[in-house]
Enzyme design. Structure first.
Site, mmCIF file in Angstrom:
data_model
loop_
_atom_site.group_PDB
_atom_site.id
_atom_site.type_symbol
_atom_site.label_atom_id
_atom_site.label_comp_id
_atom_site.label_asym_id
_atom_site.label_seq_id
_atom_site.Cartn_x
_atom_site.Cartn_y
_atom_site.Cartn_z
ATOM 1 N N THR A 102 -3.409 -3.717 24.095
ATOM 2 C CA THR A 102 -2.841 -4.865 25.554
ATOM 3 C C THR A 102 -3.384 -6.361 24.772
ATOM 4 O O THR A 102 -4.346 -6.279 24.303
ATOM 5 C CB THR A 102 -3.290 -4.299 26.612
ATOM 6 O OG1 THR A 102 -2.465 -5.426 27.906
ATOM 7 C CG2 THR A 102 -5.009 -4.225 26.714
ATOM 8 N N HIS B 176 -15.923 8.158 26.512
ATOM 9 C CA HIS B 176 -17.362 8.377 25.934
ATOM 10 C C HIS B 176 -17.224 10.114 26.582
ATOM 11 O O HIS B 176 -18.443 9.897 25.714
ATOM 12 C CB HIS B 176 -17.888 7.721 26.653
ATOM 13 C CG HIS B 176 -19.598 7.160 25.963
ATOM 14 N ND1 HIS B 176 -19.718 7.758 24.662
ATOM 15 C CD2 HIS B 176 -20.885 6.799 26.446
ATOM 16 C CE1 HIS B 176 -20.733 7.267 23.942
ATOM 17 N NE2 HIS B 176 -21.801 7.478 24.926
#
Length: 423
Positions: free
Chosen positions: A341, A394
């Site tokens: 992006t 994560h």
């Protein structure tokens, strides 16, 4: 008579909103004519007539939410006009001799009476308000709206109904209303507001962004890229590149190539979580976030690892054009493995991109800005610098892996010739 149903619209789409009807009740349509447009969370879809005939009834109005397989209208088969007003004219002579004939003109009044109600209410009331008003037998033009622009909402209908059920309340409420009128004239001021209904795509974007933050263990790591080498290559090669390929040499092809090179070294970032399994994807379909009128969309550049710079630039330009003209197909939006992006096009200097689930990684690009950079212990130079950000899940990506991925992207961009070798 055949039913007009909401068709299956592809992966993960279970419902849509009736954006607009292209035809009215009683209109004659041919096979293949567009009847209405449905707005989904990804694209707008046109529903066409499967046969020729007359649109008998519109069951679901504009603004209403519909599900896959739901009947939203009915279509009479045939050349059209058979069940409408024209049929009553040739049958006029038969009325004298045949007794069932007078029953033919009786059906038209029902749809004729219903049509002005739906068209009026569609302009002044929300779908939920229209439905509640019909259930309670309330005329919408009698309902007082609290909305500054006059649109009637469900709460307005409920308030009207409560007032109608309590005849003793009006005299009591009128008494305190009269002394408060002068005070209102001097101190009360209705500030101008505009209420806009959130589009289905915008609502879905909002929902998914919140879900991404709630379900993923999202972290972001940052780095910065010296864009000197890339800008030098573009300056030297842009004219010949455009002459040969008929497309501009932009920054996105460099970043797409760099991302693919880094993903090959760190395959977990090109994966997704499925229950307790990690699905490692051996292909590189890179999503490119595009800001369109209806909201953010992420069309996908397929097999980016097999494309050259010109092919990547052409693919991105084509997808961006389709996104802005609202002509993207569902296949253009499905199956991305990683997203890029570019907030820098709007002037963003630094941001934290949110994951495009079920992907586990997204790279954010930012504005290129001249900043003083230490070349060595004694020299400083103004260099075109860009901050880049990697947001990652994560749960399956360790911090050290994310940092090394971003460093790899940085190194490939600062040595653009290596992109040809690494690719």
């Amino acid at each position: 008579m055949s039913e007009i149903k909401v068709p299956a619209m592809g992966e993960s789409i279970t419902e849509g909103t009736v954006s607009r009807w292209m035809v009215k009740e009683g209109d004659t349509v041919n096979q293949g004519d567009v009847l209405l447009e449905l707005e989904t969370d990804k694209v707008n879809i046109e529903i066409s007539a499967e046969e020729s005939g007359v649109l008998e009834k519109i069951i679901r109005q504009e603004g209403e939410t519909v599900e896959i397989g739901e009947t939203i209208g009915t279509l009479s088969a045939g050349s059209g006009g058979g069940s409408g007003a024209p049929a009553s004219e040739p049958a006029a002579e038969e009325k004298k001799a045949v007794t069932p004939a007078p029953e033919a003109p009786t059906p038209p009044p029902a749809p004729v009476a219903a049509a002005p109600e739906s068209s009026d209410s569609a302009k002044t009331a929300s779908p939920s308000a229209r439905k509640l008003a019909r259930e309670r037998g309330i005329e919408l033009d009698q309902v007082q709206s609290k909305d500054p622009i006059g649109r009637v909402y469900q709460d307005d209908v409920k308030s009207h109904n409560n007032q109608a059920q309590a005849p003793a309340a009006p005299p009591a409420s009128k008494a305190p209303a009269t002394p408060s009128a002068p005070a209102a004239g001097s101190s009360t001021y209705t500030k101008p507001v505009e209420r806009q209904r959130m589009s289905r795509r915008r609502a879905t974007i909002a929902k998914r962004l919140v879900e991404a933050q709630q379900t993923a263990a999202m972290l972001t790591t940052f780095n910065e890229v010296d864009m000197t080498a890339i800008m030098d290559v573009r300056k030297r090669r842009k004219d010949k590149f455009k002459e040969k390929h008929e497309i501009n040499l932009g920054f996105m092809s460099f970043f797409t190539k760099a991302v693919v090179g880094a993903l090959k070294k760190f395959p977990t970032i090109n994966a997704e979580i499925d229950g307790e399994d990690v699905v490692l994807k051996k292909y590189y379909d890179i999503g490119i976030a595009v800001s369109a009128k209806e909201g953010l969309v992420v069309p996908v550049v397929r097999d980016a690892d097999r494309l050259g710079f010109a092919e990547i630039e052409k693919s991105i330009a084509d997808l961006a054009s389709k996104a802005r003209s609202n002509t993207l197909a569902l296949s253009d939006l499905q199956g991305g493995t990683f997203t890029i992006t570019n907030g820098g096009t709007f002037g963003s200097l630094l941001s934290t991109p949110i994951l495009n689930t079920p992907q586990v990684g997204i790279l954010g690009m930012h504005k290129i800005q001249l900043r003083p950079v230490a070349i060595d212990a004694e020299r400083m130079e103004n260099r075109p610098m860009m901050y880049i950000a990697l947001s990652y899940d994560h749960r399956i990506i360790d911090g050290s892996e994310a940092v090394r991925f971003l460093v790899t992207v940085k190194e490939l961009l600062e040595d653009p010739e290596s992109l040809l070798i690494e690719g």
